[in-house]
Design an enzyme around this catalytic site. Structure first.
Site, PDB file in Angstrom:
ATOM      1  N   ARG A   1       0.819  -1.222   0.000  1.00  0.00           N
ATOM      2  CA  ARG A   1       0.000   0.000   0.000  1.00  0.00           C
ATOM      3  C   ARG A   1       0.854   1.274   0.000  1.00  0.00           C
ATOM      4  NH1 ARG A   1      -1.391   0.876   6.177  1.00  0.00           N
ATOM      5  NH2 ARG A   1       0.007  -0.665   7.044  1.00  0.00           N
TER       6      ARG A   1
ATOM      7  N   GLU B   1     -19.306   3.727   2.104  1.00  0.00           N
ATOM      8  CA  GLU B   1     -18.659   3.182   0.907  1.00  0.00           C
ATOM      9  C   GLU B   1     -19.555   3.223  -0.327  1.00  0.00           C
ATOM     10  OE1 GLU B   1     -18.858   1.586   3.839  1.00  0.00           O
ATOM     11  OE2 GLU B   1     -16.827   1.882   4.585  1.00  0.00           O
TER      12      GLU B   1
ATOM     13  N   PHE C   1     -14.684  -3.497   2.422  1.00  0.00           N
ATOM     14  CA  PHE C   1     -15.808  -2.544   2.351  1.00  0.00           C
ATOM     15  C   PHE C   1     -15.992  -1.982   0.939  1.00  0.00           C
ATOM     16  CE2 PHE C   1     -13.579  -1.511   6.558  1.00  0.00           C
ATOM     17  CZ  PHE C   1     -14.045  -2.661   7.148  1.00  0.00           C
TER      18      PHE C   1
ATOM     19  N   HIS D   1      -5.699  -3.589   2.389  1.00  0.00           N
ATOM     20  CA  HIS D   1      -5.893  -4.602   3.426  1.00  0.00           C
ATOM     21  C   HIS D   1      -6.611  -5.842   2.896  1.00  0.00           C
ATOM     22  CE1 HIS D   1      -4.601  -1.206   5.685  1.00  0.00           C
ATOM     23  NE2 HIS D   1      -4.750  -1.783   6.852  1.00  0.00           N
TER      24      HIS D   1
ATOM     25  N   ASP E   1      -6.940  -8.122  13.092  1.00  0.00           N
ATOM     26  CA  ASP E   1      -8.315  -7.631  12.925  1.00  0.00           C
ATOM     27  C   ASP E   1      -9.306  -8.756  12.624  1.00  0.00           C
ATOM     28  OD1 ASP E   1      -7.896  -5.029  13.528  1.00  0.00           O
ATOM     29  OD2 ASP E   1      -7.816  -4.296  11.464  1.00  0.00           O
TER      30      ASP E   1
END
Lengths: 324, 284
Positions: free
Chosen positions: A19, A67, A92, A118, A126
């Site tokens: 990222r 989103e 999302f 992610h 998570d």
């Protein structure tokens, strides 16, 4: 074969999250191209849009945790001639806003750049809700969509750059955890081609994202043991570079795919579909097998799900027997 | 832009209603109530409000009309044809294989549609994105209009956009809600209550104007007034009669998603052509 200019193993590898390359690429792109704008759904730092947002506050739009709005505002910006990069976690976007992407971006043919950060189990602690494993499947099912899954941060930077010149809707898949930088500034990347990183005769290892690095490690180990692997990196999963894949399948007549996502329907699905139609050979698929992820450390999870060079080596040794 | 009297616009509206009935009967499927109820909204926009050029649908200075409730597209097709975007004969291709007039509007097929819609709740946020693009390009004099249905307001995406537009101080955008009180499963207040609708939009930071949505004069006034509201975006709640103009369709939610059959179309056209006896019909 294209000269691939990968990092020499002897020099060792630096690590950086994929990222980060997106963040750098977007910032540079913003300096060069006034039409580039960015939207984020309340994850600006995490998705690496923060530098762009600080440098170009008038071209960055905070969307909030929304989103569906992210995708549709993006569509509107593209309607106004802008090149919008819209980011959130892949779970999302495109996870929650699939229909908005389908109708207002793909059917509407607006060149929105959807950036899903992610992705994969390497998100870690998570847990399953945030570990997106189906994004490649969802995005590659859509007409007009281009699906890009870079192998490291340098390639992500190049991809981010080139997406601005692509007039189609694009999906860019990013990962959270630091992974090896195995390409160099002079490693070729364009949207579309698959790249042969190692030439070999016994088996084709076809990989995308950070799994390509695991494929390289496995290939080097296997060649010491007398098994010749052809490693193909597929940064563009859709449209698929059929010619490069078929040439390799015709040579090795055996393939294994590896990706950090569901083992069916993603890269493995795409390669299998191509093979069954045009050159049927046995294709084995490594990935997550029809289950969700869970909490844990990134390496712990990748090892548990067999997404590493060790498992690739063991699997290749097993499947190679069907040829002998 | 040509000037039209209200009477002329009423006659045009009547002809558009007839075309909607003919299109739907010929297609054999489609939505009746919403398009009939929204005729005055589209006539006001296309004939009096929008800065547009029917012969140049992609004219770079045009105002933009986004239809969020794509199922009502027959009213847009019919009004566009009357306004000169394409030949009225093409209206009879609605929903047929190969047509530019798809069952739900597709931008890529017919110039002038601006966006592709059908799945509900997505128009307002596209309009917001477009407004931000206009701002960056110093084109804020271009105005953006979004027509939404009331049943559509059940969608969360609408309220995401309702928060977003005032947050970014967009004021060249006007939302129009077709408040006809029906949706597929029944009256809106039974399916999912929307009231107090005015208070909801006000509290989200919008300037709210309520009008009789079948009254051209009121609608045109409201659109003009919206230009004077610069501190907020404007939403016009247009109270309309679903199925307006055809007695047996008016106020009946069963007509939301159904077309008239041949007999019903004949009856409806007869009613429309005579304007319920107020004028003499021309024999067609």
């Amino acid at each position: 074969m294209v000269k691939v200019n990968l990092v020499e193993y002897q020099k060792g590898y630096q690590k950086e999250p994929i990222r980060k390359g997106f963040g750098r690429g977007l910032l540079k792109l913003g300096q060069m191209n006034q039409q580039v704008v960015a939207c984020c759904a309340d994850l600006t730092e995490s998705t690496q849009m923060l530098d762009f947002a600080k440098a170009f506050p008038n071209r960055f739009f905070e969307i909030g945790v929304a989103e569906q709005n992210l995708a549709t505002v993006g569509s509107g910006l593209a309607a106004g001639g802008k090149i919008p990069y819209i980011s959130s976690y892949a779970a999302f976007s495109p996870g929650r806003n699939y229909e908005q992407i389908r109708t207002t971006i793909c059917l509407n043919n607006r060149p929105v750049k959807i950036v899903g950060s992610h992705a994969g189990v390497s998100v870690g602690p998570d847990g399953a809700t945030h570990q997106m494993l189906e994004d490649i499947i969802l995005m590659r099912a859509l007409p007009n969509m281009v699906v890009i899954s870079p192998g490291d941060s340098l390639e992500a930077e190049k991809a981010t750059f080139q997406m601005a010149n692509d007039n189609r809707p694009n999906y860019l898949r990013l990962a959270r955890e630091a992974t090896a930088i195995f390409t160099t500034n002079s490693t070729p990347f364009e949207i579309g081609p698959a790249y042969v990183y190692r030439e070999g005769n016994d088996v084709s290892i076809i990989a995308t994202g950070a799994m390509t690095f695991q494929a390289l490690l496995a290939s080097d180990q296997l060649s010491n043991e007398g098994i010749s692997c052809e490693v193909i990196h597929v940064p563009t999963i859709k449209p698929l570079d059929q010619a490069t894949i078929l040439t390799s399948l015709k040579k090795t007549r055996l393939a294994i795919t590896i990706e950090e996502g569901q083992a069916s329907g993603g890269l493995g699905g795409a390669i299998s579909e191509l093979s069954t139609s045009l050159f049927p050979v046995p294709i084995f698929r490594l990935g997550i097998n029809d289950r969700f992820g869970e909490s844990g450390q990134p390496d712990e999870l990748l090892n548990y799900f067999g997404l590493n060079s060790d498992n690739l080596i063991q699997t290749v040794k097993k499947i190679i027997k069907i040829k002998r | 832009m040509q000037d039209y009297s209200i009477h002329e616009l009423e006659l045009i509206s009547n002809e558009i209603r007839q075309d909607i009935i003919k299109m739907l009967e010929h297609a054999g499927s489609g939505h009746s109530a919403g398009p009939l109820g929204e005729v005055e909204i589209y006539v006001a926009l296309y004939y009096m409000i929008l800065n547009h050029r029917p012969s140049q649908p992609n004219w770079s200075e045009r105002d933009v009309l986004i239809q969020s409730n794509g199922h009502c597209v027959p009213v847009r097709y019919a009004t566009m044809a009357h306004a000169g975007y394409f030949d009225r004969q093409e209206l009879q291709t609605l929903r047929r294989f190969g047509t530019r007039l798809q069952g739900h509007p597709e931008r890529m097929r017919l110039p002038g549609l601006e966006s592709t819609s059908g799945p509900l709740g997505c128009g307002l946020s596209q309009a917001a994105g477009l407004a931000l693009a206009f701002r960056l390009d110093n084109q804020e004099k271009r105005r953006i209009y979004v027509v939404m249905g009331d049943g559509e307001l059940d969608e969360g995406n609408v309220w995401e956009a309702a928060m977003f537009v005032p947050r970014h101080k967009i004021n060249n955008l006007v939302a129009i809600i077709d408040r006809n009180n029906i949706q597929i499963d029944g009256p809106t207040e039974d399916v999912m209550p929307l009231e107090d609708l005015k208070a909801k939009w006000s509290s989200f930071g919008w300037h709210v104007i309520e009008v009789d949505g079948n009254n051209l004069e009121d609608l045109i006034d409201a659109f003009h007034l919206s230009r004077a509201i610069i501190e907020k975006p404007t939403v016009i709640i247009a109270h309309t009669i679903p199925g307006k103009g055809v007695d047996f369709m008016e106020q009946d939610f069963a007509w939301h998603g159904s077309p008239p059959n041949h007999e019903q179309a004949v009856k409806a056209l007869h009613e429309l052509r005579t304007l319920k006896g107020k004028i003499t019909s021309e024999h067609l």
